[in-house]
Scaffold this active site. Structure first.
Site, short mmCIF file in Angstrom:
data_model
loop_
_atom_site.label_atom_id
_atom_site.label_comp_id
_atom_site.label_asym_id
_atom_site.label_seq_id
_atom_site.Cartn_x
_atom_site.Cartn_y
_atom_site.Cartn_z
CG ASP A 196 -1.53 1.06 1.35
OD1 ASP A 196 -2.30 1.49 0.52
OD2 ASP A 196 -1.55 1.81 2.63
CG ASP B 170 -1.77 7.61 0.07
OD1 ASP B 170 -1.07 8.42 -0.23
OD2 ASP B 170 -2.60 7.05 -0.92
CD GLU C 19 11.00 7.87 29.95
OE1 GLU C 19 11.66 7.44 30.73
OE2 GLU C 19 9.81 7.66 29.59
#
Ligand code: ADP
Ligand code: RBF
Ligand code: MG
Length: 379
Positions: free
Chosen positions: A17, A19, A312
């Site tokens: 695919d 998009d 983090e």
């Protein structure tokens, strides 16, 4: 061989695919809709993205006109939206790992088809901004070339036919739920790469759900493995971010022996789209203290189910004091794994220590070690 392995179908080609899977169309669409809707005194709601992802252009437009109660018809909406969208197509970026995946499969002669709910003409325009992509696909099909778009299997069936393969031999890669359903209905093996966070539970029919294309292991599905991993790490284009160390959630990470010097995510919204959540490593510079090895998590910390993404870094050094507010510069040079959930805090902590070992070893390799001297760290 385990039962599940022996039953697993091996793939010889890939149907992919566009998009949300290879390119971040959503980013540009959201920008346009935000401005467009404000003209009507409406505010674009990011949650709306959930409803339009994977839809055909007509379905997506209908959803927006109806949900926002716009005083125009779908045709009028489209006639205003598409020129705006076309003008921005060159700004649609490829998603993390997309280019790497396309080049890898093409380099190994794996046949590839692009099958998208968008129109053939739009697909061609969108990929024209990504160098070399068009030539990697032996087949390109848009939903205007079949009778029904996804979730109907038509696009994938037609793509398989054009590649001269049985659908059962095809590996479909999809970010949307309609796309996953279409792939399964076609009889293909389907890997889901959800484009919206925290949606894994909606993808139960997929054969595997991965966090980003960086986590794809083609060899699991009978395709050639990536060869760019080095000692359990994947080199990435060095990514430099920095800022003052802020207060985190104060969950007592320090008590666990894993203090993380959080950076604000606000200034890095763009870059965070280009880098999937996950565990990374690199070098950390503190102006008055020096340069240190570093292993970090970026994301939602599934174990704690945070609502905000956090950055983090755990600096691999024993400090005698806190350094909140100090300027911290990071060069992130490699990727280790996606974020995961764990059955217990002990198993989370054990995994983070494994990450630390992987990072400490990798950072001694010349290709990663050289960034220790990067001027950015001591600026
Ligand atoms: P918070 O939730 O506020 O981030 P933590 O328990 O994660 O709290 O502790 C992080 C703080 O500990 C950092 O902001 C820093 O000031 C300090 N610190 C001490 N040693 C380290 C280290 N090795 N790596 C990262 N931070 C450290
Ligand atoms: N949190 C998670 O929920 N899942 C993870 O897979 C995860 N991986 C981490 C890896 C590293 C290297 C670091 C430093 C943190 C990770 N965390 C993860 C974040 C952790 O939950 C957070 O720092 C806590 O505050 C630690 O107690
Ligand atoms: Mg912290």
């Amino acid at each position: 061989m385990s039962m599940s392995n022996s039953l697993k179908k091996l793939s010889s080609c890939v149907l992919i695919d566009l998009d949300g899977t290879l390119i971040n169309t959503d980013g540009v669409v959201s920008d346009i809709l935000r401005k467009y809707l404000s003209k009507y005194g409406k505010q674009w709601d990011g949650r709306e993205a959930l409803k339009i992802v994977g839809k055909t252009p007509l379905e997506a437009a209908t959803t927006i006109v109806e949900d926002y109660g716009l005083p125009c018809g779908v045709d009028e909406f489209n006639s205003e939206f598409y020129p705006l969208f076309s003008a921005q197509m060159d700004k649609i970026k490829s998603l993390p790992g997309a280019n790497r995946l396309i080049r890898h499969l093409n380099g190994h002669g794996v046949p590839m088809a692009l099958a998208s709910n968008s129109s053939r003409a739009n697909i061609e325009s969108k990929i024209s901004y990504h160098q070399g992509w068009k030539d990697c696909f032996s087949v390109i099909i848009g939903s205007d070339e079949v009778s029904k778009g996804k979730p109907s299997p038509d696009l994938f069936l037609q793509a398989a036919r054009k590649l001269n393969r049985d659908p059962g031999e095809c590996l479909v890669i999809e970010d949307s739920v309609p796309g996953v359903l279409a792939g399964k209905a076609a009889g293909a093996t389907v890997i889901a790469v959800p484009s919206l966070p925290k949606q894994t539970h909606l993808y139960t029919s997929a054969d595997e759900v991965i966090n980003s294309l960086l986590d794809l292991k083609p060899e699991k599905w009978g395709l050639p493995p990536f060869q760019d991993w080095i000692e359990n790490t994947l080199p990435i284009d060095p990514w430099r971010i920095g800022g003052p160390v802020i207060k985190g959630f104060g969950r007592g990470s320090k008590v666990l022996g894993i203090p993380t010097a959080n950076l604000s995510t606000k200034d890095y919204a763009e870059e965070l789209v280009e880098h999937p959540s996950g565990v990374y490593f690199g070098w950390a510079g503190l102006a008055t203290r020096g340069v240190f090895k570093m292993v970090m998590s970026i994301g939602w910390n599934p174990y704690f189910n945070n609502t905000e993404k956090t950055i983090e870094p755990w600096l691999l050094h024993d400090f005698t004091e806190d350094f909140y507010g100090e300027e911290l510069c990071l060069i992130i040079v490699g990727y280790i794994r996606p974020e995961a959930n764990f059955p217990s805090l002990e198993s989370l902590v054990a995994k983070i220590h494994e990450d630390r070992e992987v990072a400490e070893k990798a950072l001694d390799l010349p290709s990663y070690a050289k960034f220790k001297d990067d001027p950015y760290l001591t600026k």
